[in-house]
Design a protein around this motif. Structure first.
Motif, short mmCIF file in Angstrom:
data_model
loop_
_atom_site.label_atom_id
_atom_site.label_comp_id
_atom_site.label_asym_id
_atom_site.label_seq_id
_atom_site.Cartn_x
_atom_site.Cartn_y
_atom_site.Cartn_z
N PHE A 40 37.32 -64.67 51.94
CA PHE A 40 37.86 -65.50 50.87
C PHE A 40 39.00 -64.79 50.15
N TYR A 41 38.88 -63.49 49.94
CA TYR A 41 39.97 -62.73 49.31
C TYR A 41 41.19 -62.70 50.23
N GLN A 42 41.00 -62.47 51.52
CA GLN A 42 42.12 -62.40 52.46
C GLN A 42 42.89 -63.72 52.53
N HIS A 43 42.18 -64.84 52.42
CA HIS A 43 42.82 -66.15 52.50
C HIS A 43 43.18 -66.70 51.13
N ASN A 44 43.00 -65.90 50.10
CA ASN A 44 43.31 -66.28 48.72
C ASN A 44 42.65 -67.61 48.32
N ALA A 45 41.42 -67.79 48.73
CA ALA A 45 40.64 -68.98 48.40
C ALA A 45 39.78 -68.68 47.19
N LEU A 46 40.45 -68.37 46.07
CA LEU A 46 39.74 -67.87 44.89
C LEU A 46 39.70 -68.87 43.75
N GLY A 47 40.04 -70.07 44.00
CA GLY A 47 39.97 -71.10 42.97
C GLY A 47 40.16 -72.45 43.64
N MET A 48 40.04 -73.49 42.84
CA MET A 48 40.15 -74.83 43.40
C MET A 48 41.52 -75.05 44.06
N ASN A 49 42.55 -74.45 43.50
CA ASN A 49 43.89 -74.62 44.07
C ASN A 49 44.05 -73.90 45.41
N GLY A 50 43.24 -72.88 45.64
CA GLY A 50 43.33 -72.13 46.89
C GLY A 50 42.25 -72.50 47.90
N ALA A 51 41.55 -73.61 47.65
CA ALA A 51 40.44 -74.01 48.52
C ALA A 51 40.91 -74.20 49.96
N LYS A 52 40.08 -73.75 50.89
CA LYS A 52 40.40 -73.84 52.33
C LYS A 52 39.22 -74.46 53.06
N THR A 53 39.52 -75.04 54.21
CA THR A 53 38.45 -75.60 55.04
C THR A 53 37.73 -74.45 55.74
N PRO A 54 36.50 -74.69 56.18
CA PRO A 54 35.80 -73.64 56.93
C PRO A 54 36.58 -73.21 58.18
N HIS A 55 37.29 -74.14 58.79
CA HIS A 55 38.09 -73.81 59.98
C HIS A 55 39.22 -72.84 59.61
N GLU A 56 39.90 -73.10 58.50
CA GLU A 56 40.99 -72.21 58.06
C GLU A 56 40.47 -70.81 57.74
N LEU A 57 39.25 -70.75 57.24
CA LEU A 57 38.65 -69.46 56.89
C LEU A 57 37.99 -68.77 58.08
N GLY A 58 37.83 -69.49 59.18
CA GLY A 58 37.14 -68.93 60.34
C GLY A 58 35.64 -68.89 60.14
N LEU A 59 35.11 -69.80 59.33
CA LEU A 59 33.69 -69.80 59.02
C LEU A 59 32.97 -71.04 59.55
N ASP A 92 35.59 -81.69 48.59
CA ASP A 92 36.34 -82.43 49.61
C ASP A 92 36.36 -81.69 50.94
N GLY A 93 35.25 -81.06 51.30
CA GLY A 93 35.17 -80.35 52.58
C GLY A 93 35.86 -79.00 52.58
N LYS A 94 36.35 -78.57 51.43
CA LYS A 94 37.02 -77.28 51.32
C LYS A 94 36.17 -76.34 50.48
N LEU A 95 36.32 -75.05 50.74
CA LEU A 95 35.52 -74.02 50.07
C LEU A 95 36.42 -73.14 49.22
N TYR A 96 35.89 -72.70 48.09
CA TYR A 96 36.59 -71.70 47.29
C TYR A 96 35.59 -70.84 46.56
N LEU A 97 36.00 -69.61 46.28
CA LEU A 97 35.15 -68.62 45.63
C LEU A 97 35.44 -68.60 44.13
N ILE A 98 34.39 -68.49 43.34
CA ILE A 98 34.53 -68.36 41.88
C ILE A 98 34.25 -66.91 41.54
N GLU A 99 35.31 -66.17 41.25
CA GLU A 99 35.17 -64.73 41.00
C GLU A 99 34.28 -64.42 39.82
#
Length: 111
Positions: A40-59, A92-99
């Motif tokens: 999540f840190y590498q893909h900067n998925a650290l908030g709603m604006n940076g949310a990524k799909t599991p495919h984009e994250l490789g998860l 919406d099918g996207k994941l993000y981390l809440i630090e």
């Protein structure tokens, strides 16, 4: 005494093996939590604006053949655990981390 002693030894060994399997699963899950947080840190998925799909994250979940041919990957278990603990949110099918909800020992960069 010989038969009962060996029976007791077998029971003790079975209990130890059972306990070791729980311990190993716990260790591997903790290691996977670190890997998932790092992703999540590498893909900067650290908030709603940076949310990524599991495919984009490789998860994304591996298919049946991949699961049968490779050793167990605990990242899916870690992801489910983090979602359950509300550290990772799904929208919406996207994941993000809440630090803010992440345990400080799992944060990267000494934050």
């Amino acid at each position: 005494m010989g038969e009962s002693g060996s029976l007791v030894m077998i029971i003790i060994l079975m209990i130890l093996a059972f306990a070791a399997s729980f311990w190993l699963r716990n260790v591997l899950t903790k290691r996977a939590v670190l890997k998932v947080v790092k992703i999540f840190y590498q893909h900067n998925a650290l908030g709603m604006n940076g949310a990524k799909t599991p495919h984009e994250l490789g998860l994304e979940r591996p298919d049946l053949v991949a699961r049968m041919m490779k050793p167990r990957d605990y990242k899916q278990t870690a992801l489910q655990l983090l979602v359950k603990e509300d550290v990772i949110r799904v929208t919406d099918g996207k994941l993000y981390l809440i630090e803010g909800k992440l345990d400080p020992k799992y944060r990267l960069g000494g934050q």
